[in-house]
Design a protein around this motif. Structure first.
Motif, mmCIF file in Angstrom:
data_model
loop_
_atom_site.group_PDB
_atom_site.id
_atom_site.type_symbol
_atom_site.label_atom_id
_atom_site.label_comp_id
_atom_site.label_asym_id
_atom_site.label_seq_id
_atom_site.Cartn_x
_atom_site.Cartn_y
_atom_site.Cartn_z
ATOM 1 N N ARG A 33 -1.104 -1.027 -8.219
ATOM 2 C CA ARG A 33 -0.443 -1.319 -9.498
ATOM 3 C C ARG A 33 1.070 -1.333 -9.335
ATOM 4 N NH1 ARG A 33 -4.096 2.419 -13.143
ATOM 5 N NH2 ARG A 33 -2.337 3.814 -12.878
ATOM 6 N N LEU A 34 1.583 -0.496 -8.428
ATOM 7 C CA LEU A 34 3.022 -0.499 -8.185
ATOM 8 C C LEU A 34 3.489 -1.839 -7.623
ATOM 9 C CD1 LEU A 34 4.014 3.003 -6.743
ATOM 10 C CD2 LEU A 34 4.949 1.887 -8.774
ATOM 11 N N ALA A 35 2.692 -2.436 -6.759
ATOM 12 C CA ALA A 35 3.066 -3.732 -6.190
ATOM 13 C C ALA A 35 3.157 -4.798 -7.282
ATOM 14 C CB ALA A 35 2.053 -4.145 -5.128
ATOM 15 N N VAL A 36 2.204 -4.774 -8.212
ATOM 16 C CA VAL A 36 2.246 -5.713 -9.337
ATOM 17 C C VAL A 36 3.458 -5.426 -10.220
ATOM 18 C CG1 VAL A 36 1.031 -6.492 -11.413
ATOM 19 C CG2 VAL A 36 -0.250 -6.034 -9.306
ATOM 20 N N ALA A 37 3.710 -4.138 -10.479
ATOM 21 C CA ALA A 37 4.850 -3.754 -11.304
ATOM 22 C C ALA A 37 6.161 -4.193 -10.664
ATOM 23 C CB ALA A 37 4.855 -2.243 -11.528
ATOM 24 N N GLN A 38 6.261 -4.044 -9.363
ATOM 25 C CA GLN A 38 7.473 -4.452 -8.659
ATOM 26 C C GLN A 38 7.749 -5.941 -8.877
ATOM 27 O OE1 GLN A 38 7.303 -4.242 -4.366
ATOM 28 N NE2 GLN A 38 9.471 -3.702 -4.238
ATOM 29 N N ASP A 39 6.714 -6.757 -8.783
ATOM 30 C CA ASP A 39 6.885 -8.198 -9.001
ATOM 31 C C ASP A 39 7.336 -8.493 -10.426
ATOM 32 O OD1 ASP A 39 6.097 -8.685 -6.401
ATOM 33 O OD2 ASP A 39 4.027 -9.184 -6.923
ATOM 34 N N ARG A 40 6.735 -7.802 -11.385
ATOM 35 C CA ARG A 40 7.080 -8.059 -12.792
ATOM 36 C C ARG A 40 8.499 -7.610 -13.111
ATOM 37 N NH1 ARG A 40 2.122 -6.359 -16.690
ATOM 38 N NH2 ARG A 40 3.901 -6.408 -18.138
ATOM 39 N N VAL A 41 8.900 -6.470 -12.587
ATOM 40 C CA VAL A 41 10.258 -5.973 -12.854
ATOM 41 C C VAL A 41 11.289 -6.856 -12.148
ATOM 42 C CG1 VAL A 41 11.824 -4.011 -12.575
ATOM 43 C CG2 VAL A 41 9.437 -3.625 -13.253
ATOM 44 N N ARG A 42 10.977 -7.293 -10.951
ATOM 45 C CA ARG A 42 11.870 -8.218 -10.245
ATOM 46 C C ARG A 42 12.050 -9.512 -11.044
ATOM 47 N NH1 ARG A 42 8.851 -9.373 -6.209
ATOM 48 N NH2 ARG A 42 9.463 -7.650 -4.836
ATOM 49 N N ALA A 43 10.956 -10.045 -11.573
ATOM 50 C CA ALA A 43 11.037 -11.268 -12.364
ATOM 51 C C ALA A 43 11.854 -11.051 -13.636
ATOM 52 C CB ALA A 43 9.634 -11.767 -12.715
ATOM 53 N N ALA A 44 11.659 -9.897 -14.290
ATOM 54 C CA ALA A 44 12.417 -9.601 -15.504
ATOM 55 C C ALA A 44 13.907 -9.480 -15.211
ATOM 56 C CB ALA A 44 11.902 -8.316 -16.146
ATOM 57 N N GLY A 45 14.231 -8.995 -14.015
ATOM 58 C CA GLY A 45 15.628 -8.841 -13.617
ATOM 59 C C GLY A 45 16.193 -10.043 -12.905
ATOM 60 N N GLN A 46 15.496 -11.170 -13.016
ATOM 61 C CA GLN A 46 15.953 -12.443 -12.435
ATOM 62 C C GLN A 46 16.218 -12.316 -10.933
ATOM 63 O OE1 GLN A 46 19.269 -13.703 -14.883
ATOM 64 N NE2 GLN A 46 17.899 -14.526 -16.445
ATOM 65 N N GLY A 47 15.288 -11.650 -10.273
ATOM 66 C CA GLY A 47 15.343 -11.564 -8.820
ATOM 67 C C GLY A 47 15.941 -10.294 -8.267
ATOM 68 N N ARG A 48 16.545 -9.460 -9.105
ATOM 69 C CA ARG A 48 17.109 -8.198 -8.603
ATOM 70 C C ARG A 48 15.974 -7.273 -8.166
ATOM 71 N NH1 ARG A 48 21.944 -4.614 -11.344
ATOM 72 N NH2 ARG A 48 22.239 -3.228 -9.557
ATOM 73 N N GLU A 49 16.073 -6.755 -6.959
ATOM 74 C CA GLU A 49 14.991 -5.960 -6.388
ATOM 75 C C GLU A 49 14.986 -4.551 -6.968
ATOM 76 O OE1 GLU A 49 11.603 -5.767 -4.184
ATOM 77 O OE2 GLU A 49 12.943 -7.510 -4.349
ATOM 78 N N PRO A 50 13.879 -4.134 -7.592
ATOM 79 C CA PRO A 50 13.823 -2.760 -8.101
ATOM 80 C C PRO A 50 13.528 -1.774 -6.985
ATOM 81 C CG PRO A 50 11.753 -3.882 -8.533
ATOM 82 C CD PRO A 50 12.672 -4.904 -7.901
ATOM 83 N N GLY A 51 13.957 -0.545 -7.183
ATOM 84 C CA GLY A 51 13.525 0.515 -6.295
ATOM 85 C C GLY A 51 12.068 0.837 -6.554
ATOM 86 N N LEU A 52 11.401 1.408 -5.570
ATOM 87 C CA LEU A 52 9.958 1.638 -5.672
ATOM 88 C C LEU A 52 9.608 2.930 -4.952
ATOM 89 C CD1 LEU A 52 7.359 -0.046 -6.636
ATOM 90 C CD2 LEU A 52 7.082 -0.585 -4.217
ATOM 91 N N PHE A 53 8.781 3.758 -5.605
ATOM 92 C CA PHE A 53 8.346 4.988 -4.943
ATOM 93 C C PHE A 53 6.984 5.388 -5.494
ATOM 94 C CE2 PHE A 53 8.214 9.302 -3.427
ATOM 95 C CZ PHE A 53 8.971 9.264 -2.249
ATOM 96 N N ARG A 54 6.059 5.696 -4.583
ATOM 97 C CA ARG A 54 4.735 6.173 -5.007
ATOM 98 C C ARG A 54 4.737 7.694 -5.029
ATOM 99 N NH1 ARG A 54 0.119 8.337 -4.482
ATOM 100 N NH2 ARG A 54 0.803 9.408 -2.591
ATOM 101 N N ALA A 55 4.352 8.260 -6.160
ATOM 102 C CA ALA A 55 4.272 9.714 -6.283
ATOM 103 C C ALA A 55 3.173 10.069 -7.271
ATOM 104 C CB ALA A 55 5.614 10.297 -6.748
ATOM 105 N N ASP A 56 2.384 11.053 -6.913
ATOM 106 C CA ASP A 56 1.350 11.599 -7.793
ATOM 107 C C ASP A 56 1.862 12.930 -8.305
ATOM 108 O OD1 ASP A 56 -0.863 12.687 -9.012
ATOM 109 O OD2 ASP A 56 -2.252 12.225 -7.385
ATOM 110 N N PHE A 57 2.058 13.027 -9.616
ATOM 111 C CA PHE A 57 2.648 14.234 -10.181
ATOM 112 C C PHE A 57 1.677 15.413 -10.190
ATOM 113 C CE2 PHE A 57 6.207 11.889 -10.559
ATOM 114 C CZ PHE A 57 7.157 12.302 -11.481
ATOM 115 N N GLU A 58 0.440 15.196 -9.748
ATOM 116 C CA GLU A 58 -0.455 16.322 -9.519
ATOM 117 C C GLU A 58 -0.161 17.009 -8.187
ATOM 118 O OE1 GLU A 58 -4.592 16.471 -10.308
ATOM 119 O OE2 GLU A 58 -4.525 14.771 -11.693
ATOM 120 N N ARG A 59 0.793 16.489 -7.449
ATOM 121 C CA ARG A 59 1.218 17.095 -6.188
ATOM 122 C C ARG A 59 2.722 17.322 -6.255
ATOM 123 N NH1 ARG A 59 -2.324 16.797 -1.990
ATOM 124 N NH2 ARG A 59 -0.580 17.012 -0.545
#
Length: 265
Positions: A33-59
């Motif tokens: 889902r993060l990979a899909v989100a990254q694409d959508r946020v990049r598109a919303a920002g007209q190509g600006r690359e968002p930062g990305l980090f996977r974290a499970d808050f149960e850990r």
């Protein structure tokens, strides 16, 4: 920086921040889902690359790794959106020994906010809560509860009350950071995916879309500081709640903070 940004309100907010020209960091626990989100946020920002980090808050180790990455990468954070949340159908403890709903919804964000204290000076923390029910309960001195007393919805409501109390106490302890919490409304999201409530949150006709709630979040994250009350809780209409149940006192906020410190160390 938006937690829970791989779907729902968090993803919609990340897209809206990006559309404003902001550098956005999206955080979630599902790589797919993060990979899909990254694409959508990049598109919303007209190509600006968002930062990305996977974290499970149960850990909590994941939360600490996230905080270290952010400290190493971003010397200044203007807005931290504490948005990740879940409902857990049955009682369970995390690897850190905490009740899973409380850790994912409150303790993880409590730890992350504290670890980013220096980067957030002069910025703000916006925490997604819910409108407290009149009978909401939370014992600030007992954040683990017991399997015998556990009920999914009351447990979730308790963690959302903790979000409101966190914002209150953060405002007192960190006056140079504007901290607010808010009720996003009844939103069509994945929050009840593992419970019978999934049908309600997927199909109820009166639910609002995540983009509507994200716009409310964005207003709180970008409003002029003088227009918001530090530590305040805001409704889905964007107005500050003046009257909250008796649970929401300065003493309870301070007790919750102390108990949270013990739980994450």
């Amino acid at each position: 920086m938006v937690t829970g940004a791989s779907s729902g309100i968090g993803l919609a907010a990340a897209e809206q921040f990006a559309a404003r020209g902001s550098q956005v960091v999206v955080v979630g626990r599902s790589e797919q889902r993060l990979a899909v989100a990254q694409d959508r946020v990049r598109a919303a920002g007209q190509g600006r690359e968002p930062g990305l980090f996977r974290a499970d808050f149960e850990r909590l180790a994941d939360v600490r790794a996230l905080a270290q990455h952010l400290r190493d990468t971003y010397p200044k954070i203007d807005v931290l959106v504490n948005n990740a949340g879940q409902r857990v159908p049955a009682y369970r403890r995390t690897v850190d020994g905490n009740e899973a709903t409380m850790q994912a919804n409150h303790l993880g964000h409590f730890l992350l906010s504290g670890l980013l204290r220096e980067q957030l000076r002069g910025g703000r923390i916006t925490t997604t809560a819910v409108r407290p029910a009149p009978n909401v309960r939370l014992d600030p001195d007992d954040l683990t509860g017991s399997p015998q007393r556990y009920r999914s919805v009351p447990a979730y409501q308790s963690t959302k009350a903790a979000n409101v109390l966190f914002a209150m106490e953060a405002a007192r302890r960190w006056p140079d950071i504007l901290s607010v919490s808010f009720h996003p409304g009844l939103v069509r999201t994945n929050i009840g995916a593992d419970t019978p409530l999934r049908y309600f949150f997927r199909y109820a006709p009166f639910l609002t879309g995540p983009h509507t709630s994200a716009a409310r979040l964005l207003r709180l994250a970008t409003a002029a500081p003088g227009t918001l009350h530090n530590g305040g809780f805001y409704s889905d209409a964007g107005t500050r709640h003046q009257r909250l149940p008796a649970l929401f006192t300065a003493d309870n906020a301070a007790r919750l903070w102390a108990a949270s410190e013990q739980a994450v160390h």
